[in-house]
Design a protein around this motif. Structure first.
Motif, PDB file in Angstrom:
ATOM      1  N   ALA A 222       1.482  -0.580  -0.328  1.00  0.00           N
ATOM      2  CA  ALA A 222       0.396   0.595   0.328  1.00  0.00           C
ATOM      3  C   ALA A 222       0.898   1.314   0.246  1.00  0.00           C
ATOM      4  O   ALA A 222       2.331   1.000   0.664  1.00  0.00           O
ATOM      5  CB  ALA A 222      -0.750  -0.005   1.153  1.00  0.00           C
TER       6      ALA A 222
ATOM      7  N   ARG B  41      -6.182   2.325   0.894  1.00  0.00           N
ATOM      8  CA  ARG B  41      -4.847   2.518  -0.236  1.00  0.00           C
ATOM      9  C   ARG B  41      -4.779   1.672  -1.183  1.00  0.00           C
ATOM     10  O   ARG B  41      -4.824   0.140  -0.798  1.00  0.00           O
ATOM     11  CB  ARG B  41      -3.728   2.625   0.724  1.00  0.00           C
ATOM     12  CG  ARG B  41      -3.704   3.350   2.122  1.00  0.00           C
ATOM     13  CD  ARG B  41      -3.118   3.187   3.122  1.00  0.00           C
ATOM     14  NE  ARG B  41      -2.261   4.146   3.788  1.00  0.00           N
ATOM     15  CZ  ARG B  41      -2.123   5.871   3.438  1.00  0.00           C
ATOM     16  NH1 ARG B  41      -0.995   6.070   2.570  1.00  0.00           N
ATOM     17  NH2 ARG B  41      -1.949   6.428   4.309  1.00  0.00           N
TER      18      ARG B  41
ATOM     19  N   ASP C  69      -6.050  -3.752   2.856  1.00  0.00           N
ATOM     20  CA  ASP C  69      -5.017  -3.965   1.980  1.00  0.00           C
ATOM     21  C   ASP C  69      -5.808  -5.669   1.819  1.00  0.00           C
ATOM     22  O   ASP C  69      -5.972  -6.428   2.540  1.00  0.00           O
ATOM     23  CB  ASP C  69      -4.484  -4.348   2.896  1.00  0.00           C
ATOM     24  CG  ASP C  69      -2.919  -4.807   2.262  1.00  0.00           C
ATOM     25  OD1 ASP C  69      -3.410  -4.720   1.033  1.00  0.00           O
ATOM     26  OD2 ASP C  69      -1.405  -4.627   2.403  1.00  0.00           O
TER      27      ASP C  69
END
Length: 206
Positions: A48, A90, A127
């Motif tokens: 990320a 992200r 993530d």
């Protein structure tokens, strides 16, 4: 009626579009939705980096315009009951997440897996390149842990994702979310439910 939808988990418009498509298809028992993979950034890093809001700012002429763009996307999400936290999400490589949706499809859970991935990424800021995170989300969507773990550790569904992306190029699909109804021309999913309904209805009687 077959409704194919090209998507990427990283795209906030896909989360909005999924909600609008659901509204447009409400009550249509003849509709089969098939989720097709199309990575926004096939070379994306598995690690990320900047937030989605920061990435958007890179393409805007001023911080004010960037902030307005973020607010606009978030407001459209709110209208569909979706909270898009672009300051938390992200972008990362989404390839394994696409494979997870494919695994879900083999168990009749593609929609559930995709929904959990979209919420996890856009709302929770998770993530989705992390195998640990993907296993958690896949299991929460109804998949068995051993099946998810086996898929992530191997290459299962790699060719399926690549085949989707080849079909997108062949059909002239250049962005997401894009739908193809009964093999017809591609069209954006980001339209009002009423417009989507008109796109779907003629082909449902073809």
């Amino acid at each position: 009626m077959q409704v194919e939808v090209y998507f990427d988990i990283l795209c906030p418009w896909c989360y909005i579009g999924k909600r609008r498509l659901t509204t447009a298809l409400a009550g249509r028992e003849d509709a089969e939705v098939v989720w097709r993979s199309l990575e926004l950034d096939p070379e994306g890093s598995p690690t990320a980096g900047p937030t989605a809001a920061e990435v958007i700012a890179q393409y805007q002429p001023s911080p004010e315009r960037a902030a307005a763009r973020v607010r606009h996307i978030q407001s459209l999400g709110e209208a569909e009951g979706v909270r898009l936290d672009l300051h938390k999400a992200r972008p990362v490589n989404s390839f394994d997440a696409h494979r997870l949706v494919r695994l879900g499809a083999t168990h009749g859970l593609a929609d559930d897996v995709l929904e959990r991935l979209l919420h996890g990424y856009h709302t929770e800021g998770l993530d989705i390149a992390s195998h640990e995170v993907l296993e958690k989300l896949g299991v929460e969507a109804g998949l068995e842990p051993p099946a998810v773990r086996r898929m992530l550790e191997g290459t299962e569904f790699t060719e399926d994702v690549r085949a989707d992306e080849r079909s997108a190029r062949k059909r002239g699909v250049r962005g997401v979310p894009t739908l193809v109804v009964d093999g017809g021309p591609p069209a954006s999913v980001i339209q009002d439910p009423g417009v989507l309904d008109r796109l779907l209805t003629p082909r449902s009687h073809a």
